[in-house]
Design a protein around this motif. Structure first.
Motif, mmCIF file in Angstrom:
data_model
loop_
_atom_site.group_PDB
_atom_site.id
_atom_site.type_symbol
_atom_site.label_atom_id
_atom_site.label_comp_id
_atom_site.label_asym_id
_atom_site.label_seq_id
_atom_site.Cartn_x
_atom_site.Cartn_y
_atom_site.Cartn_z
ATOM 1 N N LEU A 44 76.197 11.690 49.174
ATOM 2 C CA LEU A 44 75.103 11.646 50.141
ATOM 3 C C LEU A 44 74.327 10.326 50.097
ATOM 4 N N ALA A 45 74.779 9.392 49.270
ATOM 5 C CA ALA A 45 74.158 8.065 49.274
ATOM 6 C C ALA A 45 74.290 7.489 50.682
ATOM 7 N N THR A 46 73.187 7.001 51.229
ATOM 8 C CA THR A 46 73.117 6.659 52.653
ATOM 9 C C THR A 46 72.793 5.184 52.855
ATOM 10 N N THR A 47 73.703 4.503 53.524
ATOM 11 C CA THR A 47 73.442 3.125 53.926
ATOM 12 C C THR A 47 72.607 3.166 55.199
ATOM 13 N N VAL A 48 71.454 2.509 55.174
ATOM 14 C CA VAL A 48 70.468 2.622 56.252
ATOM 15 C C VAL A 48 70.329 1.295 56.983
ATOM 16 N N HIS A 49 70.251 1.373 58.308
ATOM 17 C CA HIS A 49 69.982 0.211 59.146
ATOM 18 C C HIS A 49 68.729 0.455 59.983
ATOM 19 N N ILE A 50 67.953 -0.596 60.155
ATOM 20 C CA ILE A 50 66.681 -0.539 60.869
ATOM 21 C C ILE A 50 66.772 -1.363 62.148
ATOM 22 N N TRP A 51 66.308 -0.783 63.239
ATOM 23 C CA TRP A 51 66.101 -1.549 64.475
ATOM 24 C C TRP A 51 64.602 -1.788 64.593
ATOM 25 N N SER A 52 64.196 -3.034 64.637
ATOM 26 C CA SER A 52 62.766 -3.342 64.704
ATOM 27 C C SER A 52 62.450 -4.194 65.926
ATOM 28 N N GLU A 53 61.224 -4.078 66.374
ATOM 29 C CA GLU A 53 60.717 -4.876 67.486
ATOM 30 C C GLU A 53 59.312 -5.353 67.119
ATOM 31 N N ARG A 54 59.098 -6.661 67.221
ATOM 32 C CA ARG A 54 57.806 -7.262 66.874
ATOM 33 C C ARG A 54 57.370 -6.862 65.464
ATOM 34 N N GLY A 55 58.349 -6.799 64.570
ATOM 35 C CA GLY A 55 58.063 -6.522 63.164
ATOM 36 C C GLY A 55 57.853 -5.060 62.829
ATOM 37 N N ALA A 56 57.921 -4.182 63.829
ATOM 38 C CA ALA A 56 57.704 -2.752 63.587
ATOM 39 C C ALA A 56 59.021 -1.989 63.697
ATOM 40 N N ILE A 57 59.216 -0.980 62.835
ATOM 41 C CA ILE A 57 60.408 -0.151 62.887
ATOM 42 C C ILE A 57 60.372 0.705 64.152
ATOM 43 N N ARG A 58 61.440 0.641 64.940
ATOM 44 C CA ARG A 58 61.551 1.459 66.138
ATOM 45 C C ARG A 58 62.645 2.518 66.014
ATOM 46 N N ALA A 59 63.621 2.272 65.152
ATOM 47 C CA ALA A 59 64.724 3.220 65.001
ATOM 48 C C ALA A 59 65.337 3.058 63.615
ATOM 49 N N VAL A 60 65.864 4.178 63.090
ATOM 50 C CA VAL A 60 66.529 4.181 61.791
ATOM 51 C C VAL A 60 67.864 4.912 61.947
ATOM 52 N N PHE A 61 68.908 4.289 61.434
ATOM 53 C CA PHE A 61 70.246 4.880 61.458
ATOM 54 C C PHE A 61 70.776 4.911 60.024
ATOM 55 N N GLY A 62 71.494 5.965 59.684
ATOM 56 C CA GLY A 62 72.071 6.052 58.350
ATOM 57 C C GLY A 62 73.473 6.635 58.374
ATOM 58 N N ARG A 63 74.292 6.210 57.409
ATOM 59 C CA ARG A 63 75.632 6.773 57.235
ATOM 60 C C ARG A 63 75.840 7.068 55.763
ATOM 61 N N THR A 64 76.156 8.329 55.443
ATOM 62 C CA THR A 64 76.423 8.694 54.058
ATOM 63 C C THR A 64 77.832 8.255 53.657
ATOM 64 N N ARG A 65 78.091 8.263 52.357
ATOM 65 C CA ARG A 65 79.418 7.885 51.872
ATOM 66 C C ARG A 65 80.509 8.812 52.405
ATOM 67 N N ARG A 66 80.160 10.074 52.692
ATOM 68 C CA ARG A 66 81.187 10.988 53.198
ATOM 69 C C ARG A 66 81.349 10.892 54.716
ATOM 70 N N GLY A 67 80.544 10.037 55.386
ATOM 71 C CA GLY A 67 80.737 9.790 56.804
ATOM 72 C C GLY A 67 79.779 10.486 57.743
ATOM 73 N N ASP A 68 78.735 11.136 57.215
ATOM 74 C CA ASP A 68 77.710 11.727 58.075
ATOM 75 C C ASP A 68 76.844 10.614 58.641
ATOM 76 N N VAL A 69 76.685 10.583 59.958
ATOM 77 C CA VAL A 69 75.848 9.587 60.614
ATOM 78 C C VAL A 69 74.617 10.295 61.171
ATOM 79 N N ILE A 70 73.440 9.764 60.842
ATOM 80 C CA ILE A 70 72.166 10.408 61.164
ATOM 81 C C ILE A 70 71.264 9.369 61.824
ATOM 82 N N CYS A 71 70.469 9.804 62.792
ATOM 83 C CA CYS A 71 69.575 8.837 63.427
ATOM 84 C C CYS A 71 68.187 9.415 63.632
ATOM 85 N N GLN A 72 67.216 8.511 63.683
ATOM 86 C CA GLN A 72 65.849 8.812 64.116
ATOM 87 C C GLN A 72 65.434 7.629 64.972
ATOM 88 N N ALA A 73 65.542 7.788 66.286
ATOM 89 C CA ALA A 73 65.428 6.629 67.170
ATOM 90 C C ALA A 73 64.730 6.975 68.480
#
Length: 285
Positions: A43-72
């Motif tokens: 369940l270790a999750t590699t996380v990527h951030i989408w930011s605009e003007r220095g603020a987080i607007r979206a978060v995406f993650g993928r676990t080692r087993r391949g689960d992809v999760i978003c909050q965007a």
């Protein structure tokens, strides 16, 4: 812009995700328990951030087993396309998150309807545990003696919710999940006349919130409120150690009625999309 999250981002990440607490439990708990993808845990999750003007607007993650999760929420289509390009070489097994956001991510990944074994929006429920009445039912964590029983239950559970096929790989995965849950420590068995008759688990926990998952009653023992009872007892146990709020997804109308009887309130939806087999993204060349 999109970039990989770094250890220095953890506080800002959690603050952003906490504003969408009910639909961010997987991301928050994975980050809290396993960091930002550097451990070997499934369940270790590699996380990527989408930011605009220095603020987080979206978060995406993928676990080692391949689960992809978003909050965007409110993120532009460009953000979903940028993330799809980043994970394009990697296999995806599950896509989950808020319904409209996951629909946009599935589109960006180029995954058609036929690729999914299961793709449904489940009703999302929330409960303030202060509303729970007392409970006299007996529950306990599983032990090694329960491994075979749990393996059978997890196999039936996966088939029932159409998350797995009824085949030998699914049985092996059920045995592995049973072994993992015995050591993990959060699963509880409802005991009736000395034998286990139902189970429930927390599949995420952050601060004073828990997310229920893996609620199961064997087919021969259903229609006697055992699912509701095991959930009730586990939530009272959690309340005693400081948990204040619970969320869950109901994957069928009978389960929804049982949760509503405990006081859970319907607050939205959550998509769970399980691929028939791991696939990589089909992004435009």
């Amino acid at each position: 812009m999109i970039r990989r999250a770094l250890p220095g981002d953890v506080a800002a990440l959690d603050a952003f995700l906490a504003t969408h607490a009910e639909t961010s439990m997987f991301l928050r708990s994975n980050i809290a328990a396993h960091g930002l993808g550097d451990s070997g845990h499934r369940l270790a999750t590699t996380v990527h951030i989408w930011s605009e003007r220095g603020a987080i607007r979206a978060v995406f993650g993928r676990t080692r087993r391949g689960d992809v999760i978003c909050q965007a929420q409110g993120a532009p289509a460009e953000a979903f396309r940028a993330y799809a390009e980043i994970i394009a070489p990697l296999p995806v097994t599950v896509v989950s998150g808020p319904p409209e956001q996951t629909a946009a991510l599935i589109l960006a990944l180029g995954l058609g309807d036929a690729a999914f074994r299961l793709n449904q929006v489940e009703p999302l429920y929330r409960l303030d545990l202060a509303r729970l009445p007392d409970c006299a039912d007996v529950i306990r964590p599983p032990g090694p003696q329960d491994a075979s029983l749990l393996a059978d239950w997890f196999f039936d559970y996966g088939v029932d919710i159409k998350a797995t096929a009824a085949d030998e790989p699914a049985r092996q995965a059920a045995r592995e999940r049973a072994a993992y849950c015995i050591t993990k420590g959060s699963l509880r068995l409802l005991i009736d006349q000395g034998r286990p008759v139902a189970m429930s688990d927390f599949n995420a926990e952050v601060a004073d919130l828990v997310q229920l998952g893996g609620v199961f009653v064997p087919r021969a023992l259903r229609n006697a409120a055992r699912g509701r009872r095991v959930v009730h007892a586990q939530l009272r146990e959690a309340q005693d150690r400081g948990i204040r709020t619970a969320v869950l997804f109901a994957n069928n109308p009978a389960a929804a009625r049982a949760y509503e009887a405990l006081g859970f309130e319907h607050i939205g939806g959550y998509r769970v999309a399980v691929l028939r087999e791991p696939q990589t993204a089909r992004t435009p060349a």
